[in-house]
Design a protein around this motif. Structure first.
Motif, PDB file in Angstrom:
ATOM      1  N   LEU A   1       0.888  -1.199  -0.209  1.00 61.27           N
ATOM      2  CA  LEU A   1      -0.035  -0.149  -0.004  1.00 61.27           C
ATOM      3  C   LEU A   1       0.975   1.287  -0.070  1.00 61.27           C
ATOM      4  O   LEU A   1       0.933   2.080   0.866  1.00 61.27           O
ATOM      5  CB  LEU A   1      -0.873  -0.183   1.233  1.00 61.27           C
ATOM      6  CG  LEU A   1      -1.954  -1.227   1.294  1.00 61.27           C
ATOM      7  CD1 LEU A   1      -2.758  -0.891   2.411  1.00 61.27           C
ATOM      8  CD2 LEU A   1      -2.663  -1.560   0.163  1.00 61.27           C
TER       9      LEU A   1
ATOM     10  N   ASN B   1      -4.137  -3.666  -4.931  1.00 63.65           N
ATOM     11  CA  ASN B   1      -4.086  -2.292  -5.205  1.00 63.65           C
ATOM     12  C   ASN B   1      -4.446  -1.748  -6.271  1.00 63.65           C
ATOM     13  O   ASN B   1      -3.610  -1.946  -7.196  1.00 63.65           O
ATOM     14  CB  ASN B   1      -2.953  -1.715  -4.306  1.00 63.65           C
ATOM     15  CG  ASN B   1      -2.644  -2.447  -3.026  1.00 63.65           C
ATOM     16  OD1 ASN B   1      -3.510  -2.522  -2.277  1.00 63.65           O
ATOM     17  ND2 ASN B   1      -1.176  -2.671  -2.667  1.00 63.65           N
TER      18      ASN B   1
ATOM     19  N   SER C   1      -1.771  -1.142 -10.938  1.00 62.03           N
ATOM     20  CA  SER C   1      -2.369  -2.330 -10.039  1.00 62.03           C
ATOM     21  C   SER C   1      -0.936  -3.060  -9.736  1.00 62.03           C
ATOM     22  O   SER C   1       0.033  -3.136 -10.534  1.00 62.03           O
ATOM     23  CB  SER C   1      -2.974  -2.989 -10.543  1.00 62.03           C
ATOM     24  OG  SER C   1      -3.799  -4.080  -9.970  1.00 62.03           O
TER      25      SER C   1
ATOM     26  N   ILE D   1      -9.544   4.970  -0.415  1.00 61.84           N
ATOM     27  CA  ILE D   1      -8.927   3.719   0.527  1.00 61.84           C
ATOM     28  C   ILE D   1      -9.996   3.053   1.614  1.00 61.84           C
ATOM     29  O   ILE D   1     -10.792   3.865   2.347  1.00 61.84           O
ATOM     30  CB  ILE D   1      -8.053   4.529   1.613  1.00 61.84           C
ATOM     31  CG1 ILE D   1      -6.793   5.272   0.566  1.00 61.84           C
ATOM     32  CG2 ILE D   1      -7.041   3.454   2.219  1.00 61.84           C
ATOM     33  CD1 ILE D   1      -6.461   4.566  -0.566  1.00 61.84           C
TER      34      ILE D   1
ATOM     35  N   LYS E   1      -6.983  -0.552   1.759  1.00 61.17           N
ATOM     36  CA  LYS E   1      -6.791  -0.843   0.564  1.00 61.17           C
ATOM     37  C   LYS E   1      -7.402   0.019  -0.393  1.00 61.17           C
ATOM     38  O   LYS E   1      -8.415   0.494  -0.438  1.00 61.17           O
ATOM     39  CB  LYS E   1      -7.569  -2.355   0.413  1.00 61.17           C
ATOM     40  CG  LYS E   1      -7.396  -2.870  -1.230  1.00 61.17           C
ATOM     41  CD  LYS E   1      -8.351  -4.039  -1.486  1.00 61.17           C
ATOM     42  CE  LYS E   1      -8.717  -4.263  -2.919  1.00 61.17           C
ATOM     43  NZ  LYS E   1      -8.888  -3.095  -3.811  1.00 61.17           N
TER      44      LYS E   1
ATOM     45  N   GLU F   1      -8.779   1.319  -3.957  1.00 56.45           N
ATOM     46  CA  GLU F   1      -9.478   1.067  -5.171  1.00 56.45           C
ATOM     47  C   GLU F   1     -10.065   2.021  -5.967  1.00 56.45           C
ATOM     48  O   GLU F   1     -10.038   3.231  -5.378  1.00 56.45           O
ATOM     49  CB  GLU F   1     -10.578  -0.118  -4.742  1.00 56.45           C
ATOM     50  CG  GLU F   1     -11.544   0.561  -3.740  1.00 56.45           C
ATOM     51  CD  GLU F   1     -12.875  -0.151  -3.353  1.00 56.45           C
ATOM     52  OE1 GLU F   1     -13.891   0.093  -3.071  1.00 56.45           O
ATOM     53  OE2 GLU F   1     -12.503  -1.404  -3.215  1.00 56.45           O
TER      54      GLU F   1
END
Length: 834
Positions: free
Chosen positions: A9, A52, A67, A317, A321, A323
């Protein structure tokens, strides 16, 4: 190589640097941020995986993003760049690059510095799965966010330092060119080995400006947003802080819309948001930042906005995580309609101006006018609290609440009923008033007698008629118009200050002012006779010396007198001589002297006769009242003496009594004769009557005090006091001046000091202050001053500025803001030496 976990991350590590600001905020702020949720439709990008995904960039008909998904072509799980076309935003991509595979346990996590090494081993199998846009970045493995200039094959990216700087790895800002998917000629922008981090690069303004975030020294606090510019084909690294955006909190992840600096998107953890980092839009035109609100912003961290038309992409977040989500923006407006009638009789209110205020933001957003059928409409939004205000026919403001929360995007209708008087009620009232006036006119004709005297007064050295004096002449006009055979005989006078010639001209002007008013209001000029008499015929003796109150004490002499006559061949002086002063009944209710009475209104009278016992009651006396007031002086006339008494709590009283033969020339005497002497019985009755008057006045004062206290309690219990502002002073008395702040918009306020009203419903003005002085008790912990809004003016809330002066050259300023639910509070604290 130093072992640093690269893809644990990375973006989280960036945004969690520093401490988040407190996310507590007012309930009203949360409501504002959530009320436009119907304008957005939320989607999760179908390219998201359990790994991620972050840093969306609009690129060639789709979106680039980073990613670290692990699959058969990326077994180590390094950061790779992927591209998703517009057509696949809503559907799962079928490219094999998105298929996850089971990993062998011998694979270990790569380090931060493995990227460029790993790119040398990109397999042909991996590259065969890439589309054309992804191939351009095949061997670029960014640590975090990056930006590109496709026309020049440039890339700007953040990268962790190769070694520790002062005990920690730092984020550096790099620039390189892309060739066959690889980076060539990389260089670091800021080479000094400071402890600052440089993150979130974004290229804009046709490739001439690079935005980024940094916690370098010299900023406002935390992470700030900076810009550097390209000059002469090279980058000038003298960074300029965007301080219209930066705050003492963290501002990160700047992006722009349509490659222009006129609008800048960014993320911040400043207070007043939904929680964590929220996405904001800064507009250069308004020089203001606006929170995007829910559903773009949540209690999670949102950052890195990219836009395609009305679609907004951003990184969120969730549970640690990152996205990518995107939102379709289709603003929903509704038509707010209504009808306005009078509550009393349900009659229509046509052509009435209405002002629309956003209640949550205290801001006027529109104004409309009802049509001939009393209907109104305006374009509004769902989930709104509106206030509709208007001024009724009696001049009072009426306010109505409209709540559109239940509309869910449908049009809204509301019937409003004014509580003020309707047109029919006003017409009926006018008819009643007209009828009463007509009756009074008839009554005045019936009781009309020819010995009336009408007196008007003037300001010092002036001849213009004052509004109250015109009412006296209006009364005379009624009699003159209803009795066409009589004439108006006018005498005009001045006080004794100045030369005879100057005063004669002034008296002529005063008489002419009365004549002009009578003619203007319909009286034939042939029925008017006027003369100016300069200083002659004074009713108050001329004062000698340099008394500062001389002008005020001689007010009664600055007058014009109008009397009636059956014949035109006369003047005021002849009538005065032939009729005598006792003939007239003064009709001016504002006349301050009661001729021939023993009870004179006065405040400050002096006694010049040393031996009053030698003055006979048969002698002619001149009594001079040196000022006017409501206090009553009772004068007892005894054999060979006149005594002035103070009645109970009235001020100390003095009386000027001068023997007739000692009077100065040209002073008109007011005579006290035998007929005006009261008996002992009448004096006793007067005492009893005065006692009753005093009791009634005392009761009236108590009632007013009670009403004032009730208002204070109402102000202090029904409204919320803001956090007090502390003002330290060094004297026992301070001078206060209060102005409207900025634009005069008819704000009115009241001010309470230590539970007493010191300003009562006064209008704030820009160039004319409300002034008063306050006693600041040094023994009191807090001397409390409370500002209270009496109305909202035309631009709510009520705002003003207060200047406090406690000693020469020492002036303090307080800006206050009040509304109908909140009071502003100031504590004065006396810190003078005991």
């Amino acid at each position: 190589m130093c072992k640093i976990i690269k893809y644990s991350l990375t973006v989280i590590a960036i945004i969690l640097m520093g401490t988040h600001a407190n996310s507590l905020f007012a309930q009203n702020s949360k409501r504002i941020l959530q009320r436009d949720s119907l304008d957005y439709t939320a989607h999760s990008l179908h390219a998201n995986t359990n790994n991620n995904e972050f840093n969306p960039i609009v690129y060639k008909g789709g979106v680039l993003f980073v990613s670290n998904k692990k699959n058969e072509t990326n077994l180590t799980g390094v950061n790779k760049i992927y591209w998703l076309p517009n057509s696949q935003f809503y559907t799962k991509a079928k490219d094999s690059a998105f298929k996850s595979v089971r990993l062998n346990h011998e694979f270990t996590a790569p380090t931060s510095n493995d990227n460029n090494i790993l790119t040398n081993y990109s397999s042909k199998k991996y590259k065969s799965h890439l589309n054309n846009n992804e191939s351009a970045f095949s061997d670029f493995n960014p640590d975090g966010a990056f930006a590109i200039n496709d026309s020049a094959n440039e890339v700007f990216y953040s990268q962790l330092s190769a070694r520790k700087i002062k005990g920690a790895y730092r984020w550096e800002l790099w620039h390189a060119y892309l060739k066959e998917g690889r980076l060539i000629h990389p260089r670091k922008f800021f080479t000094e080995k400071d402890t600052a981090n440089y993150i979130y690069p974004h290229l804009t303004d046709s490739g001439r400006t690079l935005l980024f975030s940094s916690n370098k020294t010299g900023g406002k606090g935390g992470y700030d947003i900076y810009a550097i510019e390209k000059k002469n084909n090279d980058w000038d690294t003298a960074a300029k802080a965007l301080n219209d955006i930066n705050t003492s909190f963290n501002e990160i992840a700047p992006t722009t819309n349509k490659n222009s600096l006129s609008e800048i998107y960014y993320s911040s953890d400043k207070t007043g948001g939904m929680g964590g980092y929220d996405a904001y839009k800064y507009s250069r035109n308004s020089n203001a930042s606006v929170n995007f609100g829910y559903p773009l912003n949540t209690s999670n961290d949102e950052l890195g906005i990219a836009t395609i038309n009305n679609v907004l992409f951003l990184t969120t977040i969730v549970a640690g995580k990152p996205e990518i989500n995107f939102f379709e923006y289709n603003p929903i407006n509704i038509s707010v309609k209504g009808n306005l009638t009078y509550a009393f009789d349900s009659s229509l209110v046509a052509n009435q101006k209405l002002y629309i205020t956003d209640k949550d933001e205290f801001k006027i957003i529109d104004s409309v006018t009802t049509d001939d059928k009393s209907n109104f409409s305006f374009i509004g939004k769902p989930n709104r609290n509106y206030l509709i205000s208007t001024i009724n026919k009696d001049g009072y403001k009426e306010i109505f609440d409209i709540n559109t929360e239940s509309t869910k995007g449908k049009d809204f209708y509301k019937h409003l009923a004014l509580s003020g008087r309707s047109d029919k009620q006003i017409i009926d009232s006018i008819r009643n008033i007209t009828a009463m006036a007509e009756q009074r006119r008839i009554d005045s004709i019936k009781v009309y007698i020819t010995n009336n005297k009408f007196i008007v007064y003037y300001d010092f050295a002036k001849f213009e008629l004052l509004p109250l004096e015109k009412r006296v002449l209006d009364s005379a006009l009624i009699s003159l118009k209803n009795n066409p055979s009589i004439y108006a005989i006018i005498g005009a006078f001045t006080d004794c200050i100045g030369s005879y010639e100057y005063n004669y001209k002034l008296s002529v002007k005063r008489g002419k002012a009365v004549v002009d008013y009578l003619i203007k209001h319909g009286l034939n000029k042939n029925r008017i006779i006027t003369n100016g008499y300069s200083k002659k015929y004074s009713v108050t003796a001329c004062l000698t010396g340099n008394s500062k109150d001389k002008k005020q004490l001689l007010q009664d002499n600055r007058r014009s007198e109008l009397v009636f006559s059956d014949t035109k061949s006369t003047n005021w002086a002849n009538l005065e001589t032939s009729r005598g002063a006792g003939f007239y009944t003064a009709r001016n209710t504002f006349n301050k002297n009661k001729v021939g009475s023993l009870s004179l209104p006065t405040e400050n009278i002096s006694i010049k006769a040393k031996n009053l016992s030698k003055i006979s009651t048969n002698e002619s006396l001149a009594i001079k009242a040196t000022s006017t007031a409501k206090d009553i002086v009772k004068i007892k006339v005894k054999p060979k003496a006149i005594v002035a008494e103070k009645i109970k709590d009235t001020p100390v009283v003095k009386l000027t009594v001068v023997k007739k033969k000692e009077l100065p020339i040209k002073v008109v005497k007011s005579f006290i004769n035998k007929d005006t002497i009261k008996s002992k019985a009448s004096v006793k009755e007067a005492d009893e009557e005065l006692s009753k008057e005093e009791i009634l006045k005392s009761l009236e004062v108590l009632a007013k005090l009670k009403k004032e206290q009730e208002r204070i309690v109402d102000y202090l219990t029904k409204r919320i006091n803001k956090k007090p502002i502390l003002i330290y002073v060094t004297t026992d008395t301070v001078s206060v001046e209060i102005y409207d702040n900025g634009i005069h918009d008819n704000d009115s306020v009241s001010v309470i000091y230590n539970k007493r009203i010191v300003v009562d419903k006064q209008e704030l003005k820009v160039n004319q202050p409300i002034k008063f002085k306050l006693k600041v008790d040094k023994n009191a912990k807090n001397n409390e001053l409370v500002f209270i809004a009496e109305n909202l003016g035309s631009e709510p809330p009520n705002t003003g500025v207060m200047f406090i002066t406690d000693r020469p050259g020492h002036r303090q300023q307080v800006v206050f803001s009040t509304d109908m639910t909140h009071n502003e509070v100031v504590y004065f604290i006396n810190i003078s030496k005991q």
